[in-house]
Structure formats: C-alpha cells, structure tokens
Design an enzyme around this catalytic site. Structure first.
Site, PDB file in Angstrom:
ATOM      1  N   GLU A  10       6.863   2.962  -0.555  1.00  0.00           N
ATOM      2  CA  GLU A  10       7.341   2.582   0.779  1.00  0.00           C
ATOM      3  C   GLU A  10       7.880   1.158   0.778  1.00  0.00           C
ATOM      4  OE1 GLU A  10       4.592   5.238   3.829  1.00  0.00           O
ATOM      5  OE2 GLU A  10       3.763   3.391   3.001  1.00  0.00           O
ATOM      6  N   THR A  14       7.015   8.063   4.823  1.00  0.00           N
ATOM      7  CA  THR A  14       5.891   8.961   4.574  1.00  0.00           C
ATOM      8  C   THR A  14       4.925   8.906   5.748  1.00  0.00           C
ATOM      9  OG1 THR A  14       6.047   8.759   2.176  1.00  0.00           O
ATOM     10  CG2 THR A  14       3.883   9.341   3.065  1.00  0.00           C
ATOM     11  N   LYS A  27      -0.453   2.839  17.495  1.00  0.00           N
ATOM     12  CA  LYS A  27      -0.217   2.000  16.320  1.00  0.00           C
ATOM     13  C   LYS A  27       0.101   0.548  16.664  1.00  0.00           C
ATOM     14  CE  LYS A  27      -0.944   5.658  14.002  1.00  0.00           C
ATOM     15  NZ  LYS A  27       0.060   6.383  13.261  1.00  0.00           N
ATOM     16  N   LYS A  62       0.462  -0.675   6.190  1.00  0.00           N
ATOM     17  CA  LYS A  62       0.906   0.642   5.764  1.00  0.00           C
ATOM     18  C   LYS A  62       0.100   1.063   4.545  1.00  0.00           C
ATOM     19  CE  LYS A  62       5.252   1.636   5.527  1.00  0.00           C
ATOM     20  NZ  LYS A  62       4.972   2.939   6.192  1.00  0.00           N
ATOM     21  N   GLY A  63       0.126   2.351   4.272  1.00  0.00           N
ATOM     22  CA  GLY A  63      -0.547   2.845   3.087  1.00  0.00           C
ATOM     23  C   GLY A  63      -1.675   3.800   3.361  1.00  0.00           C
ATOM     24  N   ASP A  84      10.467   4.733   8.759  1.00  0.00           N
ATOM     25  CA  ASP A  84       9.114   4.958   8.251  1.00  0.00           C
ATOM     26  C   ASP A  84       8.113   4.645   9.348  1.00  0.00           C
ATOM     27  OD1 ASP A  84       7.080   5.556   6.497  1.00  0.00           O
ATOM     28  OD2 ASP A  84       7.650   4.071   4.982  1.00  0.00           O
ATOM     29  N   ALA A  93       3.952   3.440  10.487  1.00  0.00           N
ATOM     30  CA  ALA A  93       3.033   2.331  10.206  1.00  0.00           C
ATOM     31  C   ALA A  93       1.650   2.729  10.686  1.00  0.00           C
ATOM     32  CB  ALA A  93       3.492   1.053  10.903  1.00  0.00           C
TER      33      ALA A  93
END
Length: 249
Positions: free
Chosen positions: A113, A35, A131, A104-105, A91, A93
């Site tokens: 995830e 995501t 990142k 993450k989140g 995915d 980060a």
C-alpha cells in the site's frame, strides 16, 4: 453470522464513499487499487464501469486479494516496472486524523500500500465515519517484520512503549498471519500517538522492520461519509461536500 445494523450501516457508508471516488476516475488513468473492505467496493464498482465500456483504465493492486478481485471484475492489470507512476490511488484507512495522517495495515498490506501510494500523483482515501478520529492511536499500529528479526523487533518496540503483539489467525489462533511477502505482522498498542513523526522515525531505524503503518503526508484528500453525506477532508482545510467538486480536490 448475521450482520448487526451498525455493521450494515457502515458497509453502506463504505459503498457510498467508493461510489463518490468513482466520479474522479478518468479514461486512460493508471489507478492504484487499495486493499480492505472499502477499497474492495471501489474495485467492484470500477470493474462494472470497465466491463460496460464506460471507462478504459489500467491498475496495479496493493495486495494479492485486491489483485484477484480486480481480475474477477475485469480490470486490466499492470505489472510493476521502472518509471511507473499512478494518476490516482484509491485506498482505505484504519484511522485518519484532521491532518490526513493515517494508520493502515489492518489487512496486512501496508508495505505494498505504501509503495503504490508513494508512486502515485494523488492518493485518495475512502472511509466510513468510524475511521475519522481526532488523534491516531486507538487502532493498533501494524508493522511488517522480517521473521528472523522478530524477537529483537519485539524487544525494541516494547522499549518504545508499543506493547507489540504478533498477529495470529482469527480462525486458527495457533497460526501466525503472514503478509503477501511472507513477512510477519506485528500490532503495536502505543495508545494515543502524540508525535507521529517522531515515532515513524524511531520505527524505521529498527533493523528488521520492513515497513510501519503510519502514512504521513501521503494522502492528498479523504472521502468520509458522515450522516449520509460524503465529505472531502484535506489537511488544514474545512470539510466540504464531495458534490462541490467536479475534479480531484
């Protein structure tokens, strides 16, 4: 609103990282679909290969947004079931350190995830140059919290020095943001995280926290774009060019 040159450049890096990840997707794989903006580029590129008949894969998405995108681009989706394991999860980060610990989140999908990542044989992170950090903590640490428990979770996190803030909708600041599971999201501002293992252990024991956004020892490698080069980062190993690899690093 027009994108700034820096935003445009970072988006190009995200596309580049996603494109590099495509080289390790093989026919017959079951793929975890991440995501976020970089993962969305990967899903879009993967869909192009599937529609062209160049790849036959199936996937499971880490959020409703990614699930909808995967359907739009033609990726066959698999529902969760017992015994399901993913060959590869790709995915993004919000932050990653040299040991490949992640925050993450930021997109609110941390629970799904982490579920998909831990059900995978290989988690590959794709990220732009912003990142990768020397130490986690500048980006707020997200939590997914059961609504009933929210007041006590906020008290407990504040006692740990986390300065918790309930996430609100940017378009409607009076509206709280909920996860796909209809839980609340809390962003914690600890500052520099000097002991991520200890913090993770403390957070997971607080009743009402469904999941936290520290992903420790889960990612196997990260593809990070730096100065138009895609580097492969692994814990304890010097960065290498992605072009040096024909198989998963």
């Amino acid at each position: 609103m027009a994108s700034t040159p820096n935003t445009d450049h970072l988006d190009q890096e995200k596309q580049h990282a996603a494109r590099a990840a495509m080289r390790w997707v093989r026919d017959g794989m079951l793929v975890g679909l991440g995501t976020g903006s970089t993962a969305a580029h990967f899903i879009t590129q993967l869909g192009e290969k599937v529609r062209a008949g160049e790849l036959r894969i199936q996937g499971t998405a880490t959020s409703l947004a990614s699930e909808n995108l995967a359907r739009q681009v033609g990726i066959p989706l698999v529902e969760p079931r017992r015994g399901l394991r993913f060959d590869l999860t790709v995915d993004g980060a919000d932050e990653l350190d040299p040991q490949l610990n992640l925050i993450k989140g930021g997109g609110g999908a941390l629970l799904r995830e982490k579920i998909i990542a831990t059900a995978s044989d290989y988690m590959l992170v794709v990220a732009d140059s912003s990142k990768a950090v020397a130490q986690l903590g500048k980006f707020p640490l997200p939590l997914e919290v059961v609504p009933f428990a929210l007041p006590w979770v906020l008290d407990a996190v504040a006692a740990l020095g986390g300065n918790p803030v309930v996430r609100m909708d940017r378009q409607d600041p009076s509206k709280q943001v909920l996860s796909d599971q209809k839980n609340q999201l809390v962003d914690c501002h600890f500052g520099q995280l000097n002991d991520v293992q200890k913090l993770a252990s403390q957070l997971i024991t607080i009743p009402g926290i469904v999941e936290h956004g520290l992903f420790l020892g889960i990612a196997k490698a990260a593809l990070v774009v730096r100065e138009d080069r895609v580097e492969v980062l692994r814990a304890g190993v010097e960065p290498q060019l992605a072009s040096d690899f024909t198989e998963l690093p």
